[in-house]
Design a protein around this motif. Structure first.
Motif, PDB file in Angstrom:
ATOM      1  N   MET A   1     -23.126  93.024  51.801  1.00 55.64           N
ATOM      2  CA  MET A   1     -24.576  92.928  51.700  1.00 55.64           C
ATOM      3  C   MET A   1     -25.009  93.404  50.313  1.00 55.64           C
ATOM      4  O   MET A   1     -24.550  94.438  49.844  1.00 55.64           O
ATOM      5  CB  MET A   1     -25.220  93.846  52.754  1.00 55.64           C
ATOM      6  CG  MET A   1     -26.724  93.699  52.833  1.00 55.64           C
ATOM      7  SD  MET A   1     -27.485  94.979  53.862  1.00 55.64           S
ATOM      8  CE  MET A   1     -28.028  96.124  52.606  1.00 55.64           C
ATOM      9  N   LYS A   2     -25.854  92.621  49.665  1.00 58.75           N
ATOM     10  CA  LYS A   2     -26.360  93.015  48.342  1.00 58.75           C
ATOM     11  C   LYS A   2     -27.875  93.053  48.354  1.00 58.75           C
ATOM     12  O   LYS A   2     -28.518  92.162  48.907  1.00 58.75           O
ATOM     13  CB  LYS A   2     -25.895  91.999  47.289  1.00 58.75           C
ATOM     14  CG  LYS A   2     -24.553  92.345  46.706  1.00 58.75           C
ATOM     15  CD  LYS A   2     -24.270  91.534  45.466  1.00 58.75           C
ATOM     16  CE  LYS A   2     -22.903  91.976  44.935  1.00 58.75           C
ATOM     17  NZ  LYS A   2     -22.494  91.288  43.752  1.00 58.75           N
ATOM     18  N   VAL A   3     -28.448  94.092  47.770  1.00 57.70           N
ATOM     19  CA  VAL A   3     -29.902  94.219  47.731  1.00 57.70           C
ATOM     20  C   VAL A   3     -30.342  94.627  46.329  1.00 57.70           C
ATOM     21  O   VAL A   3     -29.724  95.484  45.701  1.00 57.70           O
ATOM     22  CB  VAL A   3     -30.405  95.299  48.715  1.00 57.70           C
ATOM     23  CG1 VAL A   3     -31.921  95.280  48.805  1.00 57.70           C
ATOM     24  CG2 VAL A   3     -29.803  95.128  50.088  1.00 57.70           C
ATOM     25  N   HIS A   4     -31.410  94.004  45.878  1.00 60.30           N
ATOM     26  CA  HIS A   4     -32.034  94.435  44.643  1.00 60.30           C
ATOM     27  C   HIS A   4     -33.196  95.354  45.026  1.00 60.30           C
ATOM     28  O   HIS A   4     -34.033  94.988  45.843  1.00 60.30           O
ATOM     29  CB  HIS A   4     -32.539  93.211  43.879  1.00 60.30           C
ATOM     30  CG  HIS A   4     -33.159  93.572  42.570  1.00 60.30           C
ATOM     31  ND1 HIS A   4     -32.420  93.705  41.420  1.00 60.30           N
ATOM     32  CD2 HIS A   4     -34.432  93.849  42.246  1.00 60.30           C
ATOM     33  CE1 HIS A   4     -33.219  94.048  40.441  1.00 60.30           C
ATOM     34  NE2 HIS A   4     -34.464  94.142  40.909  1.00 60.30           N
ATOM     35  N   VAL A   5     -33.217  96.569  44.477  1.00 61.74           N
ATOM     36  CA  VAL A   5     -34.262  97.525  44.855  1.00 61.74           C
ATOM     37  C   VAL A   5     -35.362  97.494  43.799  1.00 61.74           C
ATOM     38  O   VAL A   5     -35.124  97.800  42.637  1.00 61.74           O
ATOM     39  CB  VAL A   5     -33.697  98.958  44.955  1.00 61.74           C
ATOM     40  CG1 VAL A   5     -34.773  99.915  45.458  1.00 61.74           C
ATOM     41  CG2 VAL A   5     -32.489  98.993  45.877  1.00 61.74           C
ATOM     42  N   SER A   6     -36.564  97.100  44.218  1.00 56.77           N
ATOM     43  CA  SER A   6     -37.666  97.081  43.260  1.00 56.77           C
ATOM     44  C   SER A   6     -38.297  98.466  43.193  1.00 56.77           C
ATOM     45  O   SER A   6     -38.115  99.290  44.078  1.00 56.77           O
ATOM     46  CB  SER A   6     -38.695  96.036  43.665  1.00 56.77           C
ATOM     47  OG  SER A   6     -39.123  96.277  44.984  1.00 56.77           O
ATOM     48  N   ASP A   7     -39.010  98.690  42.127  1.00 59.61           N
ATOM     49  CA  ASP A   7     -39.588 100.009  41.876  1.00 59.61           C
ATOM     50  C   ASP A   7     -40.961 100.134  42.545  1.00 59.61           C
ATOM     51  O   ASP A   7     -41.966 100.359  41.895  1.00 59.61           O
ATOM     52  CB  ASP A   7     -39.693 100.209  40.358  1.00 59.61           C
ATOM     53  CG  ASP A   7     -39.915 101.663  40.009  1.00 59.61           C
ATOM     54  OD1 ASP A   7     -40.109 102.473  40.935  1.00 59.61           O
ATOM     55  OD2 ASP A   7     -39.901 101.987  38.816  1.00 59.61           O
ATOM     56  N   THR A   8     -40.999  99.943  43.848  1.00 61.05           N
ATOM     57  CA  THR A   8     -42.268 100.052  44.573  1.00 61.05           C
ATOM     58  C   THR A   8     -42.140 101.116  45.650  1.00 61.05           C
ATOM     59  O   THR A   8     -41.034 101.506  46.008  1.00 61.05           O
ATOM     60  CB  THR A   8     -42.659  98.723  45.249  1.00 61.05           C
ATOM     61  OG1 THR A   8     -41.585  98.329  46.105  1.00 61.05           O
ATOM     62  CG2 THR A   8     -42.897  97.627  44.233  1.00 61.05           C
ATOM     63  N   SER A   9     -43.279 101.550  46.189  1.00 58.26           N
ATOM     64  CA  SER A   9     -43.258 102.707  47.090  1.00 58.26           C
ATOM     65  C   SER A   9     -42.510 102.419  48.402  1.00 58.26           C
ATOM     66  O   SER A   9     -41.918 103.321  48.972  1.00 58.26           O
ATOM     67  CB  SER A   9     -44.686 103.167  47.379  1.00 58.26           C
ATOM     68  OG  SER A   9     -45.420 102.100  47.928  1.00 58.26           O
ATOM     69  N   ASP A  10     -42.544 101.172  48.877  1.00 56.49           N
ATOM     70  CA  ASP A  10     -41.876 100.930  50.159  1.00 56.49           C
ATOM     71  C   ASP A  10     -40.464 100.361  49.987  1.00 56.49           C
ATOM     72  O   ASP A  10     -39.812  99.995  50.954  1.00 56.49           O
ATOM     73  CB  ASP A  10     -42.720 100.037  51.066  1.00 56.49           C
ATOM     74  CG  ASP A  10     -43.006  98.690  50.427  1.00 56.49           C
ATOM     75  OD1 ASP A  10     -42.713  98.539  49.221  1.00 56.49           O
ATOM     76  OD2 ASP A  10     -43.503  97.799  51.124  1.00 56.49           O
ATOM     77  N   ALA A  11     -39.980 100.315  48.735  1.00 53.22           N
ATOM     78  CA  ALA A  11     -38.660  99.724  48.483  1.00 53.22           C
ATOM     79  C   ALA A  11     -37.545 100.515  49.158  1.00 53.22           C
ATOM     80  O   ALA A  11     -36.620  99.926  49.720  1.00 53.22           O
ATOM     81  CB  ALA A  11     -38.401  99.634  46.984  1.00 53.22           C
ATOM     82  N   VAL A  12     -37.645 101.851  49.122  1.00 56.29           N
ATOM     83  CA  VAL A  12     -36.587 102.675  49.706  1.00 56.29           C
ATOM     84  C   VAL A  12     -36.558 102.491  51.222  1.00 56.29           C
ATOM     85  O   VAL A  12     -35.493 102.310  51.821  1.00 56.29           O
ATOM     86  CB  VAL A  12     -36.762 104.160  49.325  1.00 56.29           C
ATOM     87  CG1 VAL A  12     -35.727 105.018  50.018  1.00 56.29           C
ATOM     88  CG2 VAL A  12     -36.656 104.335  47.820  1.00 56.29           C
ATOM     89  N   ALA A  13     -37.746 102.470  51.833  1.00 60.43           N
ATOM     90  CA  ALA A  13     -37.828 102.278  53.285  1.00 60.43           C
ATOM     91  C   ALA A  13     -37.205 100.935  53.682  1.00 60.43           C
ATOM     92  O   ALA A  13     -36.461 100.853  54.666  1.00 60.43           O
ATOM     93  CB  ALA A  13     -39.277 102.354  53.750  1.00 60.43           C
ATOM     94  N   GLN A  14     -37.499  99.891  52.890  1.00 64.72           N
ATOM     95  CA  GLN A  14     -36.927  98.567  53.178  1.00 64.72           C
ATOM     96  C   GLN A  14     -35.415  98.575  53.045  1.00 64.72           C
ATOM     97  O   GLN A  14     -34.700  98.017  53.879  1.00 64.72           O
ATOM     98  CB  GLN A  14     -37.495  97.533  52.208  1.00 64.72           C
ATOM     99  CG  GLN A  14     -38.821  96.964  52.662  1.00 64.72           C
ATOM    100  CD  GLN A  14     -39.405  96.026  51.613  1.00 64.72           C
ATOM    101  OE1 GLN A  14     -38.690  95.532  50.747  1.00 64.72           O
ATOM    102  NE2 GLN A  14     -40.692  95.798  51.701  1.00 64.72           N
ATOM    103  N   LEU A  15     -34.932  99.222  51.987  1.00 66.91           N
ATOM    104  CA  LEU A  15     -33.486  99.300  51.753  1.00 66.91           C
ATOM    105  C   LEU A  15     -32.786  99.996  52.922  1.00 66.91           C
ATOM    106  O   LEU A  15     -31.750  99.538  53.414  1.00 66.91           O
ATOM    107  CB  LEU A  15     -33.218 100.065  50.448  1.00 66.91           C
ATOM    108  CG  LEU A  15     -31.764 100.425  50.174  1.00 66.91           C
ATOM    109  CD1 LEU A  15     -30.948  99.193  49.834  1.00 66.91           C
ATOM    110  CD2 LEU A  15     -31.651 101.451  49.048  1.00 66.91           C
ATOM    111  N   ILE A  16     -33.378 101.100  53.374  1.00 65.28           N
ATOM    112  CA  ILE A  16     -32.798 101.864  54.484  1.00 65.28           C
ATOM    113  C   ILE A  16     -32.744 101.015  55.750  1.00 65.28           C
ATOM    114  O   ILE A  16     -31.731 100.960  56.442  1.00 65.28           O
ATOM    115  CB  ILE A  16     -33.641 103.148  54.734  1.00 65.28           C
ATOM    116  CG1 ILE A  16     -33.590 104.077  53.515  1.00 65.28           C
ATOM    117  CG2 ILE A  16     -33.200 103.887  55.989  1.00 65.28           C
ATOM    118  CD1 ILE A  16     -32.239 104.565  53.135  1.00 65.28           C
ATOM    119  N   GLU A  17     -33.843 100.327  56.033  1.00 64.09           N
ATOM    120  CA  GLU A  17     -33.895  99.491  57.237  1.00 64.09           C
ATOM    121  C   GLU A  17     -32.857  98.384  57.209  1.00 64.09           C
ATOM    122  O   GLU A  17     -32.125  98.170  58.177  1.00 64.09           O
ATOM    123  CB  GLU A  17     -35.281  98.854  57.382  1.00 64.09           C
ATOM    124  CG  GLU A  17     -36.155  99.578  58.377  1.00 64.09           C
ATOM    125  CD  GLU A  17     -37.577  99.050  58.347  1.00 64.09           C
ATOM    126  OE1 GLU A  17     -37.748  97.817  58.457  1.00 64.09           O
ATOM    127  OE2 GLU A  17     -38.501  99.861  58.187  1.00 64.09           O
TER     128      GLU A  17
END
Lengths: 152, 110
Positions: A1-17
């Motif tokens: 699985m590969k994810v690009h993490v954007s620099d936004t406030s909900d990015a970490v929550a999305q990545l974790i989910e």
């Protein structure tokens, strides 16, 4: 699985989910899923907080892979050079309450929760690989060693 | 709703949701600081609904422990699953909080 993490406030929550559902669907035991998403959160939050160079927004890539009984998490970012493998453990871990600074425990947690941390800096990017060996139920023979070099 | 706030026998009971992490901890931290400033000096974190705690959550608990200790109070934990307990222990924080199996015991410990 590969994810690009954007620099936004909900990015970490999305990545974790996303990471949690990917690992749960792959049948990874919950204790290891918990360790993995905790490690991811600690490291990515750390990069977002301290990694910025000037006003340029950060480019963070996260990859998760399961191979030979190991869970490998690769985090790559183009921020400030930072090698968490040589960061010192918090010296206040046994200090009395009033002497303890708030925070500074994330990297300590990541080191404790993973079997291996491998870091290199190349092409202006930090590359961190976190390796966690997964318990294999019913297997008595030793599993092969985990691949240990981050992909180039 | 990142957490629920209740009161039992004069003790503030904070019941975080599924996660107390970098996303939810700041709001819980603000709410707790306000309530501690307003006089709450005994706080129980009831983790019965929580399966995930990160260092951002621990930070909020530590801030609460420091702030309440100043006023002769303290912080207790209850209902923690093995993962939540593991995070507290790996950070060497089990001595900062009174650990209890259930809410009634936690309230009595403070």
């Amino acid at each position: 699985m590969k994810v690009h993490v954007s620099d936004t406030s909900d990015a970490v929550a999305q990545l974790i989910e996303q990471s949690e559902s990917y690992l749960m669907e792959a049948g990874v035991p919950f204790a290891a899923v918990h360790a993995a998403i905790l490690s991811l959160e600690e490291m990515v939050v750390n990069i977002l907080k301290h990694g910025k160079l000037g006003d340029r927004s950060l480019d963070i890539e996260v990859a998760l892979q399961l191979d030979a009984g190991c869970l490998m998490i690769d985090i790559s970012d183009d921020g400030q050079p930072f090698d968490p493998t040589v960061a010192m453990p918090p010296d206040h871990i046994d200090a009395p309450l009033e002497d303890r600074p708030i925070g500074g425990l994330g990297i300590h947690l990541v080191k404790t929760l993973n079997d291996e941390l491998i870091y290199r800096r190349s092409d202006g990017r930090n590359h961190l690989r976190m390796v966690k060996r997964l318990p294999e139920a019913g297997l008595t023979t030793a599993s092969p060693p985990c691949p240990d070099s981050p992909p180039s | 709703m990142t957490a629920e706030y209740l009161e039992q026998d004069g003790v503030l009971v904070v019941q975080p949701g599924k996660r107390l992490d970098t996303t939810t901890a700041p709001e819980v931290g603000r709410e707790l600081s306000t309530r501690i400033e307003a006089g709450a000096n005994r706080v129980v974190f009831n983790f019965q609904n929580t399966d995930y705690l990160s260092s951002a959550g621990l930070r909020v608990m530590m801030v609460a422990a420091k702030a309440t200790a100043k006023n002769g109070g303290g912080v207790a934990l209850c209902g923690a699953n093995t993962h939540v307990k593991q995070v507290v222990e790996l950070c060497g924080m089990e001595s900062l909080f009174k650990m209890a199996g259930n809410l009634d015991k936690a309230v009595k410990l403070l």
